[in-house]
Design an enzyme around this catalytic site. Structure first.
Site, mmCIF file in Angstrom:
data_model
loop_
_atom_site.group_PDB
_atom_site.id
_atom_site.type_symbol
_atom_site.label_atom_id
_atom_site.label_comp_id
_atom_site.label_asym_id
_atom_site.label_seq_id
_atom_site.Cartn_x
_atom_site.Cartn_y
_atom_site.Cartn_z
ATOM 1 N N ASN A 10 0.820 -1.065 -0.086
ATOM 2 C CA ASN A 10 0.016 0.047 0.037
ATOM 3 C C ASN A 10 0.713 1.399 -0.097
ATOM 4 O O ASN A 10 1.982 1.292 0.411
ATOM 5 C CB ASN A 10 -0.915 -0.044 1.421
ATOM 6 C CG ASN A 10 -1.914 -1.082 1.351
ATOM 7 O OD1 ASN A 10 -2.432 -1.649 0.486
ATOM 8 N ND2 ASN A 10 -2.379 -1.276 2.519
ATOM 9 N N GLY A 214 3.880 -5.548 26.185
ATOM 10 C CA GLY A 214 4.668 -6.592 25.558
ATOM 11 C C GLY A 214 4.088 -7.747 24.835
ATOM 12 O O GLY A 214 2.904 -7.400 23.824
ATOM 13 N N ASP A 241 3.714 -5.163 12.381
ATOM 14 C CA ASP A 241 4.274 -5.893 11.436
ATOM 15 C C ASP A 241 5.987 -5.998 11.750
ATOM 16 O O ASP A 241 6.604 -7.016 11.173
ATOM 17 C CB ASP A 241 4.028 -4.978 10.236
ATOM 18 C CG ASP A 241 2.565 -4.845 9.936
ATOM 19 O OD1 ASP A 241 1.755 -5.794 10.161
ATOM 20 O OD2 ASP A 241 2.186 -3.680 9.255
ATOM 21 N N SER A 271 10.740 0.805 15.972
ATOM 22 C CA SER A 271 9.656 1.496 15.021
ATOM 23 C C SER A 271 8.652 2.585 15.485
ATOM 24 O O SER A 271 8.495 3.409 14.748
ATOM 25 C CB SER A 271 9.278 0.194 14.232
ATOM 26 O OG SER A 271 7.862 -0.188 15.291
ATOM 27 N N GLY A 276 5.725 6.630 10.089
ATOM 28 C CA GLY A 276 5.658 5.859 8.914
ATOM 29 C C GLY A 276 5.611 4.429 9.471
ATOM 30 O O GLY A 276 5.790 3.906 10.661
#
Ligand code: ATP
Ligand code: RIB
Length: 288
Positions: A10, A214, A241, A271, A276
């Site tokens: 995507n 967690g 992800d 992350s 993003g």
């Protein structure tokens, strides 16, 4: 050992807001980003950056070749990525001050995965290989069933929850968050999930992610839990992800459950400190 990730690609349009827009309300966004995303692509980026040998399959429109190029540059094999006559999938994402998000996904080319294309891709894989699936492409249930018949290890991330057509009988490992666990197992409590696994005839393994609390790994007779790494979150999009890709790379690489969970928690924590989805997945060096 080959890992096939059959999943979505995507373009993410991310709007940073003070408060999420809701029905009847218009809100101003103070920052906008156009990023690479899709649960499938994000997980392939994480698998590749973690060092796994990952083959990505899925579809993009003529307008989405930059997604394939980005994935290739991250180290994934994209030779099975095909072009569709439909436009590339996209997502509209609101991210609030706490880093939480709210996502609308338009499937586009991701919904153009036919049984014929899926079978042609699967012909390149065999018993002992792994297939990773999310719920953002068409014919996920078919792919899981065919891969299971071949003797591949099937991993399923039931996200988003809409219209799931996968039978858990075809799945070896489920990776899911609290909301998904409540919908599928009736609870996000590890003890309840363990009871479900004990009662069922399957040899299902479950990875349950609990956001900033967690994650745990549950299989017949045992639960392994690790805490999240404490960080200041700015954008949690793609945390699950990143966790999935790193966990699978470690676990399939024979690293053991606890070590795999810990490495995945570190990667996911990094992350969430970045904006993003795919672009926020850290490299192996950063995680180490
Ligand atoms: P998303 O849909 O936002 O990608 P998810 O709902 O699938 O995520 P979560 O359970 O929210 O998955 O997060 C996955 C993992 O990421 C957690 O188990 C944890 O290790 C890490 N994580 C998520 N949020 C945070 C946070 N605020 N601080 C540190 N780690 C986090
Ligand atoms: O998991 C995050 C992803 O969900 C985003 O990249 C967006 O594309 C949606 O698929």
């Amino acid at each position: 050992m080959k890992i096939l990730n059959f999943g979505s690609l995507n373009i993410d349009m991310t709007y940073f807001v003070d408060e999420m827009a809701s029905a009847g309300k218009t809100v101003a966004s103070f920052e906008f980003g156009r990023n690479f995303g899709g649960k499938g692509l994000n997980q392939s980026v994480a698998l590749a950056r973690a060092g796994a040998n990952v083959f990505h399959a899925g579809k993009i429109g003529q307008d989405g070749t930059e997604l394939r190029d980005f994935l290739t540059s991250c180290g994934a094999d994209t030779s099975f990525v095909a072009l569709s006559s439909l436009p590339t999938g996209n997502a509209v994402i609101q991210v609030d001050k706490s880093g939480e998000n709210c996502i609308v996904v338009y499937g586009g080319a991701n919904r153009d995965i036919s049984k014929e294309y899926a079978s042609a891709v699967l012909n390149n894989f065999e018993e002992g290989d792994f297939v990773v699936l999310q719920n953002e492409i068409s014919n996920v249930g078919f792919i899981a069933a065919e891969a299971h018949k071949k003797g591949m290890t099937v991993v399923f991330n039931p996200s988003p929850l809409d219209g799931i057509d996968v039978s858990l009988d075809d799945v070896d490992i489920v990776i899911l968050n609290e909301t998904e666990s409540c919908a599928i197992f009736g609870s996000d409590n590890a003890a309840d999930v363990e009871k479900y696994i004990e009662k069922s005839a399957q040899t299902l393994r479950v990875v349950l992610t609990l956001g900033s609390r967690g994650a745990c790994f549950i299989e017949k007779g045992s639960v392994t839990t690790v805490p999240a790494v404490k960080v200041d979150a700015v954008d949690t999009t793609g945390a699950g992800d990143t966790f999935t890709g790193y966990f699978l790379a470690e676990y399939f690489g024979g690293k053991g459950v606890e070590r795999s969970l810990k490495t995945a928690a570190k990667a996911a924590a990094i992350s969430v400190t970045r904006k993003g989805a795919a672009e926020s997945v850290p490299s192996r060096e950063e995680v180490e």
